[in-house]
Design a protein around this motif. Structure first.
Motif, mmCIF file in Angstrom:
data_model
loop_
_atom_site.group_PDB
_atom_site.id
_atom_site.type_symbol
_atom_site.label_atom_id
_atom_site.label_comp_id
_atom_site.label_asym_id
_atom_site.label_seq_id
_atom_site.Cartn_x
_atom_site.Cartn_y
_atom_site.Cartn_z
ATOM 1 N N SER A 144 3.617 67.001 5.894
ATOM 2 C CA SER A 144 4.373 66.177 4.956
ATOM 3 C C SER A 144 4.321 64.730 5.424
ATOM 4 C CB SER A 144 5.817 66.689 4.860
ATOM 5 O OG SER A 144 6.530 66.026 3.819
ATOM 6 N N ALA B 224 9.979 61.453 3.377
ATOM 7 C CA ALA B 224 9.942 62.276 2.150
ATOM 8 C C ALA B 224 11.335 62.529 1.593
ATOM 9 C CB ALA B 224 9.242 63.600 2.431
ATOM 10 N N MET C 186 6.756 61.059 -3.281
ATOM 11 C CA MET C 186 7.557 61.482 -2.131
ATOM 12 C C MET C 186 8.427 62.683 -2.503
ATOM 13 S SD MET C 186 7.330 59.724 0.795
ATOM 14 C CE MET C 186 7.410 58.141 1.622
ATOM 15 N N LYS D 180 6.536 65.805 -2.209
ATOM 16 C CA LYS D 180 6.401 66.223 -0.808
ATOM 17 C C LYS D 180 7.659 66.948 -0.348
ATOM 18 C CE LYS D 180 2.306 64.712 0.337
ATOM 19 N NZ LYS D 180 1.243 65.693 0.640
ATOM 20 N N ARG E 206 6.095 66.003 9.588
ATOM 21 C CA ARG E 206 6.037 64.764 8.808
ATOM 22 C C ARG E 206 5.304 63.715 9.636
ATOM 23 N NH1 ARG E 206 12.426 64.611 6.990
ATOM 24 N NH2 ARG E 206 12.281 66.126 5.274
#
Length: 254
Positions: A98, A102, A110, A113, A131
């Motif tokens: 990711s 997010a 975003m 995600k 992430r």
């Protein structure tokens, strides 16, 4: 070789191009789900995560799935398609890449995600999610496009912490071969830059001169970027890569 292959979605992209050889060098069979199969010695399965075509066949027999595939739209739909197929196939570890912020930046892509993260976490399959900050490759694409303009726009308050895609790939390979770990610490680059600081070494390398024009990002997204919502929160224990933007540029642009 292991008898159960690792399925990688997006295995032919920037990140996949680094991860797949790492997994194979550790002695693992890798299967790539892609819309455009090739004959490069790796097992490819033709499929489309948005239509669902070929996905069941791709996950069949895979104990681990590394989900790298992504695009500007409908990532959450694609992830839900993969999750359903993986759940039915008895996948034992689902790994997802990711993006930092997010859960804090109010942009449509975003949100997809974040929804993808939720689909993975709620799948019932043991999972890991990482992430990462923007890759150097993406920052270069952005700077290249802006440098074609007669004046280089510099959005006020926008800061990035670009990370090297090879370092992200190494971390993902480690996570994929490890035990499911849930949401792990973010992975970011070693330095923080505004867009002017990203642009200057690029312009020097390419022999261009461009006047810098401050601009303001409007709305909620602008406010989010100005408070650093796209950056890993201080004190959150992010892992920090070593390769700098300047080193990346020197290698890429010669």
């Amino acid at each position: 070789m292991t008898t159960s292959p690792i399925l990688v979605t997006g295995g032919t992209g920037t990140l996949g191009g680094h991860v797949v050889p790492l997994l194979r060098s550790c002695g693992h069979d890798v299967r790539i789900l892609t819309r455009h199969p090739s004959t490069d010695g790796v097992d490819h399965v033709a499929g489309d995560l948005l239509t669902g075509e070929g996905v069941e066949a791709a996950v069949a027999g895979a104990a681990t799935v590394l989900h790298l595939a992504g695009g500007p739209k409908r990532d959450d739909e694609a992830t839900r398609t993969l999750v359903r197929a993986a759940s039915r196939a008895g996948v034992r570890h689902l790994v997802y890449i990711s993006v930092v912020g997010a859960d804090r930046v109010p942009l449509a892509w975003m949100r997809t995600k974040l929804e993808s993260e939720r689909a993975v976490a709620e799948s019932g399959i043991p999972w890991t999610a990482l992430r990462a900050a923007q890759f150097h490759d993406l920052a270069l694409t952005m700077v290249e496009k802006m440098a074609k303009l007669p004046v280089f726009p510099v959005p006020g308050g926008l800061r990035l912490q670009p990370v090297d895609s090879r370092e992200v790939a190494a971390r993902l390979a480690e996570l994929t071969l490890g035990a499911p770990s849930g949401l792990v610490p973010d992975l970011v680059g070693p330095h923080l830059y505004d867009l002017a600081a990203l642009a200057r070494p690029y312009l020097r390398h390419s022999g261009r001169r461009r006047p810098m024009l401050p601009v303001r990002i409007p709305g909620k997204a602008g406010r989010a970027y100005r408070v650093g919502a796209n950056l890993s929160p201080v004190g959150a224990g992010a892992e920090v890569g070593k390769r700098t933007w300047e080193e990346f540029l020197a290698e890429r642009l010669g």
